[in-house]
Motif scaffolding. Structure first.
Motif, PDB file in Angstrom:
ATOM      1  N   GLY A  76      50.366 113.306  45.974  1.00 14.22           N
ATOM      2  CA  GLY A  76      50.320 114.221  45.405  1.00 14.22           C
ATOM      3  C   GLY A  76      51.569 115.063  45.527  1.00 14.22           C
ATOM      4  N   SER A 115      53.192 118.788  45.007  1.00 13.72           N
ATOM      5  CA  SER A 115      53.019 120.274  44.525  1.00 13.72           C
ATOM      6  C   SER A 115      54.239 121.131  44.439  1.00 13.72           C
ATOM      7  CB  SER A 115      51.709 120.968  45.207  1.00 13.72           C
ATOM      8  OG  SER A 115      50.971 119.957  45.492  1.00 13.72           O
ATOM      9  N   ASN A 149      47.098 120.917  43.650  1.00 13.51           N
ATOM     10  CA  ASN A 149      47.131 119.361  43.471  1.00 13.51           C
ATOM     11  C   ASN A 149      45.885 119.167  44.512  1.00 13.51           C
ATOM     12  OD1 ASN A 149      47.406 116.752  43.029  1.00 13.51           O
ATOM     13  ND2 ASN A 149      49.591 117.155  42.842  1.00 13.51           N
ATOM     14  N   TYR A 172      43.208 115.791  45.735  1.00 14.23           N
ATOM     15  CA  TYR A 172      42.556 114.341  45.546  1.00 14.23           C
ATOM     16  C   TYR A 172      41.249 114.384  45.814  1.00 14.23           C
ATOM     17  CZ  TYR A 172      41.388 109.809  46.877  1.00 14.23           C
ATOM     18  OH  TYR A 172      40.791 108.710  46.870  1.00 14.23           O
ATOM     19  N   CYS A 232      46.118 108.948  51.391  1.00  6.93           N
ATOM     20  CA  CYS A 232      46.312 110.021  50.402  1.00  6.93           C
ATOM     21  C   CYS A 232      47.481 111.059  50.945  1.00  6.93           C
ATOM     22  CB  CYS A 232      45.075 111.034  50.285  1.00  6.93           C
ATOM     23  SG  CYS A 232      43.731 109.727  49.872  1.00  6.93           S
ATOM     24  N   SER A 268      50.302 113.963  50.531  1.00  4.41           N
ATOM     25  CA  SER A 268      50.472 115.217  49.958  1.00  4.41           C
ATOM     26  C   SER A 268      52.052 115.684  50.211  1.00  4.41           C
ATOM     27  CB  SER A 268      49.759 116.522  50.056  1.00  4.41           C
ATOM     28  OG  SER A 268      48.295 116.158  50.048  1.00  4.41           O
ATOM     29  N   ALA A 310      48.122 121.766  48.296  1.00  4.20           N
ATOM     30  CA  ALA A 310      47.396 120.401  48.129  1.00  4.20           C
ATOM     31  C   ALA A 310      46.029 120.374  48.878  1.00  4.20           C
ATOM     32  CB  ALA A 310      48.576 119.513  48.927  1.00  4.20           C
ATOM     33  N   THR A 327      42.693 117.510  49.747  1.00  3.47           N
ATOM     34  CA  THR A 327      42.100 116.258  49.667  1.00  3.47           C
ATOM     35  C   THR A 327      40.507 116.299  49.978  1.00  3.47           C
ATOM     36  OG1 THR A 327      42.574 115.704  51.942  1.00  3.47           O
ATOM     37  CG2 THR A 327      44.059 114.800  50.407  1.00  3.47           C
ATOM     38  N   THR A 345      50.423 115.244  55.116  1.00  2.80           N
ATOM     39  CA  THR A 345      50.948 116.358  54.131  1.00  2.80           C
ATOM     40  C   THR A 345      52.357 116.623  54.710  1.00  2.80           C
ATOM     41  OG1 THR A 345      48.911 117.435  53.884  1.00  2.80           O
ATOM     42  CG2 THR A 345      50.652 118.740  53.571  1.00  2.80           C
TER      43      THR A 345
END
Ligand SMILES: Nc1ncnc2c1ncn2[C@@H]1O[C@H](COP(=O)(O)OP(=O)(O)OP(=O)(O)O)[C@@H](O)[C@H]1O
Ligand SMILES: [Mg+2]
Lengths: 482, 252
Positions: free
Chosen positions: A363, A365, A371, A373, A392, A394, A403, A405, A424
């Motif tokens: 993701g 942003s 954003n 997930y 995942c 971000s 962001a 998740t 992240t």
């Protein structure tokens, strides 16, 4: 620090949407609003058989009983479904047999989008189905493909020419009852692509569908059905754009994929619907249901998506891993800039034995983008030795974006091995400055960093499109500084 | 080449550089020494164009141009290189890609076309050998997971790739082992040409055994409080900064 952050945010929020033009072409539109008569009218316009009309009506009645989903991490303004036009077709001469019969205005439109409809002009090795609003305008390389037994045509033609195939598979992966937008689509779907790869055939070229919204106040409801018979292979790509408008437009599509024994399907999306302006005005509401089933043993379905457009994105391309040893993959880059919102991810449903799934979600942003997930890994009781790996990540640009998740695990078999990693990160002012100090502009620095971050996903795209996607990422995140 | 006049600058409202004047002529090497927190890195940041530092007064002229008006990337393309005291990690961006972009931006600025892939790789190889950097480092992401010393060597490698007119090296010698120190110094010396200059910020006299400065300055509390020949570095090594601090405090 403050100033630099602002600069970065400014840079990326002044990016321009290059496909925002409108083609002034005569359009056959039906009255706005939705009721049974409208559903019948759409079916009639398309000259559909009775069974399909029944399917639509069933779906419509089911839709009436459903409520708009509200569980996503999205702020969705109310949508007035009676204000939408459900069928709009550019008017052209009825015969589509040869290219000469395509309205030159339409041809020009697709040229401008970089999608020439002449086969000789096209990227070698890519066949295109070009869809504008509710109808398919042209499908290239049909004959070449037909020689191998591959069917690649618009959905409407498939209904006319291969009704049995369509009937056999339609709604088997995404039933009309699946969700609010799936029911809506099943009632009013316009056009889309149909593709069938026969047993043992490796499709020699990329198949692709290009969706273009043109008419105002309309919704886009396409439907794609892709069947890969035993031992076959196909790589499929879809792209999409829309004019810039102050009003939001609704796009609610369905994609169904069926992979039989030993078959492999790669499905790639470069989604670039109009995202709305800097202040969050206009843009496409993108509510899409995409699902594939690995029906046969050793089959494989791989989703790759680069999502840069739309004001709101709500989509979860999923894999049902029913065959033993089947494999599902999901590779995603989703960008939210300005006021864009995305809630996207996947579902991997492990049913067969020794099934494997991989999820890589990136993701990005920026601006005030949000954003999320959202992913489900479900391992059923009999799915022994299931394996999942999820990653995942971000990336945040600036501090006004977000962001999130939401990973869900439902594991009913002890032998499953499920791994989840999440990170992240932020593009720091110090990273940008380091690049600047080496002679790299802020714009290029963001491009370098973002493309580096998304590389794992971009690399999954077919070559020609990887380059496009890279540029798109940069454009959607950067302004034309200087 | 570089002329700094009465430069005053601060960060977050705090004054850090309190009137600095400095002339660097073509071909000269200047060493800047001084206690921790005296403003050495801040001075380097001003020269490179980092905008967290607010300029309060004074002027900087570089090759006849008003340096403070130039964007950081333009300063780089005009030949200013900063070797960072703390090089930055950029995960996901390969050194190759990073350097290719940088080198080609510099070339564009000079009106040259981009280097071909093979020419670029050749250049990389040459410069890697020059600084004796491990080949594998160049295939990794920019500084990511590099050891302290590797990061410093990587700065010199980048300097060699970009061939600057004015190199500002901020404690490039800190954290280096003896061999690496020699390599870094060699890298700097090889770049030395009559029309190139360097400002070397360091705490240690031993670097100056390898890179012999024309002038040594002592920066203390945002001011240059002493300027002399290379023997000043030796004196500082022996006596520390206390005597200078006292001298300054007595004057006030
Ligand atoms: N971002 C910042 N915010 C607040 N103060 C800062 C910031 N950056 C530097 N300073 C302060 O400015 C002063 C000068 O710092 P600078 O890094 O220039 O010192 P230096 O001479 O390079 O020291 P060293 O020898 O330790 O590297 C210090 O007091 C430091 O704390
Ligand atoms: Mg310092």
């Amino acid at each position: 620090m403050e100033k630099d952050q602002d600069d970065i945010i400014n840079d990326i929020t002044s990016g321009e949407y290059k496909y925002g033009f409108f083609t002034d072409i005569e359009t056959d539109k039906i009255p706005k609003g939705l009721n049974e008569d409208i559903v019948r009218l759409i079916s009639e316009k398309k000259g559909e058989p009775e069974w399909l009309l029944e399917f639509r009506l069933k779906s419509y009645r089911h839709w009436l009983t459903k409520k708009m989903p509200d569980w996503a991490n999205l702020k969705i303004p109310p949508i007035d479904f009676q204000e939408i036009i459900y069928y709009a077709a550019p008017k052209q001469r009825p015969s589509l047999e040869s290219l000469d019969n395509i309205d030159p205005e339409l041809k020009r439109t697709f040229d401008k989008l970089g999608i020439p409809l002449e086969e000789q002009k096209h990227l070698s090795g890519v066949a295109v189905d070009a869809v504008m609003d509710s109808v398919s305008v042209k499908t290239t390389f049909r004959e070449t493909l037909a020689e191998m037994g591959i069917i690649f045509c618009s959905f409407s033609e498939a209904v006319r020419e291969y009704p049995d195939l369509v009937r056999r598979y339609l709604g088997t992966v995404v039933p009309y009852t699946d969700n609010y937008f799936a029911s809506l689509n099943s009632a009013v779907f316009s056009d889309g692509s149909f593709c069938y790869i026969p047993k043992g055939v490796r499709c020699p070229m990329e198949l692709s569908t290009y969706f273009r919204i043109n008419a105002a106040n309309t919704g886009q409801f396409e439907r794609t059905l892709l069947v890969a018979d035993e031992e076959s292979y196909v790589s499929y790509l879809e792209g999409c754009t829309a004019p810039m408008r102050d009003e939001n437009q609704l796009h609610a599509a369905i994609v169904e994929i069926i992979a039989e024994k030993n078959a492999e399907v790669k499905y790639s999306t470069v989604q670039n619907w109009y995202p709305g302006d800097k202040n969050g005005r206009g843009g496409i509401f993108n509510f899409v249901t995409k699902r594939g089933i690995c029906r046969g043993d050793n089959s494989k379905i791989s989703w790759t998506q680069v999502e840069t457009g739309s004001a709101i994105t709500w989509k979860y391309p999923s894999c049902i891993l029913r065959g033993d040893n089947s494999t599902g993959e999901f590779y995603s880059v989703a960008v939210t800039n300005n006021h864009q919102q995305a809630d996207t991810g996947t579902k991997m449903i492990h049913i067969g034995k020794n099934t494997k799934s991989t999820i890589v979600s990136k993701g990005i942003s920026a601006g005030q983008g949000q954003n999320s997930y959202r992913g489900l890994v479900k391992v059923l009781k009999n799915a022994s030795n299931a394996r999942n790996f999820s990653q995942c990540d971000s990336l945040l640009l600036g501090d006004k974006c977000g962001a999130h998740t939401f990973p869900y695990l439902e594991i009913d078999n002890q032998s499953a091995i499920v791994e989840h990693e999440a990170t992240t990160s932020k593009i720091g002012e110090d990273q940008i400055f380091y690049c600047n100090q080496r002679g790299i502009s802020t714009e290029d620095a963001i491009g370098l960093i973002v493309n580096g971050y998304a590389r794992e996903v971009i690399n999954k795209l077919p070559m020609e499109f990887a380059v496009e996607a890279q540029k798109l990422l940069q454009i959607s995140l950067e302004g034309s500084v200087g | 080449m570089l002329s700094i006049k009465k430069l005053e600058a601060g960060i977050n409202g705090k004054m850090i550089l309190k009137g600095i004047s400095l002339e660097v002529k073509a071909g000269e090497i200047h060493a800047i020494m001084g206690p921790n927190g005296s403003g050495k890195s801040t001075l380097a940041a001003v020269l490179a164009g980092r905008d967290v530092v607010e300029i309060r007064g004074g002027s900087v002229t570089y090759l006849g141009k008003d340096l403070l008006q130039m964007a950081p990337e333009d300063r780089s393309k005009e030949g200013i290189f900063l070797g960072f005291q703390y090089p930055i990690e950029i995960p996901g961006v390969s050194m190759v890609n990073f350097m290719k972009t940088a080198v080609n931006e510099h070339r564009k600025h000079k009106g040259l076309g981009p280097l071909s892939a093979s020419d670029f790789l050749k250049l990389m190889r040459e410069k890697k050998e020059l600084v004796e950097i491990d080949s594998k480092l160049a295939n990794r992401s920019v500084n990511e997971g590099f050891s302290g010393g590797e990061k410093k060597k990587n700065e010199i490698f980048q300097m060699a790739m970009l061939e600057p007119r004015l190199a500002i090296l901020d404690e490039t010698d800190s954290g280096l082992d003896i061999d690496a120190l020699r390599i870094v110094a060699n890298g700097v010396n090889r770049l030395k040409r009559p029309d190139n200059s360097a400002i070397v910020i360091t705490h240690y006299q031993r670097l100056l055994d390898y890179i012999v400065p024309d002038v040594v300055h002592v920066l203390y509390d945002g001011r240059i409080v002493k300027t002399a020949g290379k023997e000043l570095a030796l004196e500082l090594e022996e006596k520390g900064y206390d005597w200078i601090k006292k001298e300054v405090d007595n004057q006030n």
